[in-house]
Enzyme design. Structure first.
Site, PDB file in Angstrom:
ATOM      1  N   SER A 201      23.057 105.662  11.118  1.00 11.83           N
ATOM      2  CA  SER A 201      22.764 106.534   9.868  1.00 11.83           C
ATOM      3  C   SER A 201      23.802 107.181   9.255  1.00 11.83           C
ATOM      4  O   SER A 201      23.706 107.293   7.981  1.00 11.83           O
ATOM      5  CB  SER A 201      21.874 107.698  10.574  1.00 11.83           C
ATOM      6  OG  SER A 201      20.539 107.241  11.382  1.00 11.83           O
TER       7      SER A 201
ATOM      8  N   HIS B 209      24.622 112.875   9.636  1.00  8.03           N
ATOM      9  CA  HIS B 209      24.252 112.193   8.174  1.00  8.03           C
ATOM     10  C   HIS B 209      25.163 112.921   7.025  1.00  8.03           C
ATOM     11  O   HIS B 209      25.809 111.975   6.179  1.00  8.03           O
ATOM     12  CB  HIS B 209      22.839 112.720   7.825  1.00  8.03           C
ATOM     13  CG  HIS B 209      21.761 112.095   8.742  1.00  8.03           C
ATOM     14  ND1 HIS B 209      20.259 112.406   8.808  1.00  8.03           N
ATOM     15  CD2 HIS B 209      22.066 111.041   9.667  1.00  8.03           C
ATOM     16  CE1 HIS B 209      19.932 111.507   9.773  1.00  8.03           C
ATOM     17  NE2 HIS B 209      20.519 110.869  10.306  1.00  8.03           N
TER      18      HIS B 209
END
Length: 514
Positions: free
Chosen positions: A290, A341
């Site tokens: 991610s 993220h």
């Protein structure tokens, strides 16, 4: 129509394409009608140029109405609240009848939000072109005198060449490389997932730790490669599928724009940035691509920084919406490592600033991005390794201690848990694991005190009562041993070894009485 009108028509086209950064969207077969747009700016008007002898104003009115209907259809397709059209006629003669009232204000279609502002350029009066200069605030002049066919062809060629070259350059920006490394990382992700499943399961904590997941205690012990290995590991099938799909689309786009070597640099540095941010701000065990995938968002945002007009005309709006949705999910859904993220997003943006675009250099800008990246990375690493207590929560400490106990490294388990208890309030589970390590090390006195702490916090912790009973047996305290063994058996009657211990104590008491 004569060469005079041709020259003015193509001069205006060149002005809008070259000076005002418009792009050509439609040119009629007869090359007497041209539509231009600049959609990256919502306030910019769509421009329509028409070369036509108007004759009568009623024909002009019908044409304006048709233009408004066409504009309304375009407005709905683009999803814009309003769509202003700048409608310019180039003519040898204005309408012979009264026409000023028809163009004094923009025309709006009934039940529509598109508007048409009309301007007439009289080829016999070149000064009428000054009205355009007043609207767009950029110099626009026509040389005095008559224009020949050669003059008209020259300015036409210049305008069309400018439009074609601009389109080619824009297209080339999106097709520099082929997504080789994107597909390679997709393959590695799939292969590593199958490997983890074979070795114990991709959701098994021990397996994830063993094969490189981000785990703060081990990073603090010096396993620096864990800043990179989590990029190719995934926790569960759904996690794998979502990240693989995102990588396939986003990675392909980034690799096509920046090329193979720049892509792999961006992807790995973004993955490092995501893991580093997770290391600092999230003590939980984590893995996944991610952070690197959010780095692809960062790379596309850098594209928007350097080419804002092209970015918003092509992919900009969609990228921003998808990015916002993903970040919102990260903040609202538990269990998502949003620190990773955001770290990946920033890392990808900075990495792209260092690499910049293929065959283009901005040394001062690239050096600035390099300095920011190095300073940020060094600062975060220094903070993390100097403040290790902030990088571990109870769950992490328990998992790490259990791993040490599995490998019979009781000294490390004891040291880890003792340090954790000094820094933070601990649960009964932490004290129990600490007491277990102390029992294995032969430190029964401290183990006894910590087991009492377990029972104080959680009176129904039957394993703690059982271990206390064993310690009291070692101390030859029959009364206490029996008391805790009986409590353990009462709390968990199905545990056979508790009853065996009671029998052992009973035999001990009998033999002692004899």
């Amino acid at each position: 129509m004569g060469f005079q009108e041709d020259y003015i028509f193509w001069t205006l086209a060149h002005y809008f394409i070259s000076d005002q950064e418009y792009r050509m969207i439609q040119l009629s077969k007869g090359q007497d009608e041209l539509w231009l747009e600049k959609l990256e700016h919502k306030e910019a008007k769509v421009i329509r140029l028409l070369k036509y002898n108007l004759d009568w104003s009623n024909w002009m009115q019908r044409d304006i109405e048709n233009t408004a209907q066409k504009a309304e259809s375009v407005r709905r397709q683009l999803g814009r609240k309003e769509l202003p059209i700048f409608n310019i006629y180039i003519t040898a003669f204005p309408p012979v009848d009264d026409y000023e009232f028809r163009i004094s204000a923009p025309f709006k279609a009934e039940k529509g939000k598109a508007s048409v502002q009309t301007l007439i350029i009289d080829s016999s009066n070149p000064e009428s072109i000054d009205k355009i200069q007043a609207i767009f605030h950029d110099p626009l002049t026509l040389p005095a005198g008559e224009y020949t066919e050669t003059d008209a062809d020259a300015v036409k060629h210049a305008a069309l060449s400018k439009a074609v070259n601009k389109a080619k350059k824009e297209k080339a920006l999106f097709n520099f490389g082929k997504p080789f490394f994107t597909y390679m990382f997709v393959f590695i992700q799939l292969a590593m997932f199958l490997f983890l499943e074979w070795k114990g399961g991709s959701t098994d904590t021990s397996t994830l730790i063993k094969y490189g997941a981000k785990f703060n205690p081990l990073i603090l012990e010096g396993e620096w490669w864990r800043f990179f290995t989590p990029i190719v590991l995934h926790i569960g099938l759904l996690h794998l599928l979502m990240n693989t799909l995102a990588l396939y689309y986003l990675g392909s786009a980034v690799e096509r724009v920046y090329g193979n070597l720049r892509f792999i640099f961006i992807y790995i540095l973004a993955g490092f940035g995501g893991t580093l941010a997770s290391f600092i701000f999230s003590p939980a065990l984590s893995a996944g691509a991610s952070g690197a995938i959010f780095g692809c968002f960062g790379a596309l945002l850098y594209f928007g920084l350097i080419y804002p007009k092209l970015f918003f005309r092509t992919m900009g709006f969609n990228i921003l919406v998808v990015l916002a949705i993903n970040l919102a999910f990260g903040f609202t859904i538990p269990g998502i490592d949003n620190a990773g993220h955001i770290g990946g997003l920033i890392g990808g943006f900075l990495a792209t600033g260092i690499a910049h675009f293929p065959k283009k250099k901005k040394i001062w800008l690239q050096l600035l991005f390099l300095a920011i990246t190095v300073s940020l990375a060094v600062g975060l690493l220094k903070y993390g390794f100097s403040e290790p207590g902030n990088l571990m929560n109870e769950q992490t400490a328990v998992v790490m201690a259990q791993e040490y106990i599995k490998t019979e490294d009781y000294k490390k388990a004891h040291s880890l848990l003792a340090d954790f208890i000094k820094e933070k309030e601990a649960s009964a589970e932490v004290y129990f694991l600490l007491s277990y390590a102390e029992i294995k090390e032969g430190d029964l006195q401290n183990a006894k005190e910590h087991l009492k702490q377990v029972i104080k916090q959680k009176a129904d912790f039957h394993e703690a009562h059982y271990n206390l009973a064993l310690i009291y047996i070692e101390e030859e305290n029959r009364t206490k041993a029996k008391q805790h063994a009986q409590k353990a058996a009462d709390l968990n009657p199905g545990q056979e070894e508790y009853h065996q211990l009671l029998d052992q104590i009973a035999d001990w008491e009998t033999s002692g009485q004899q």
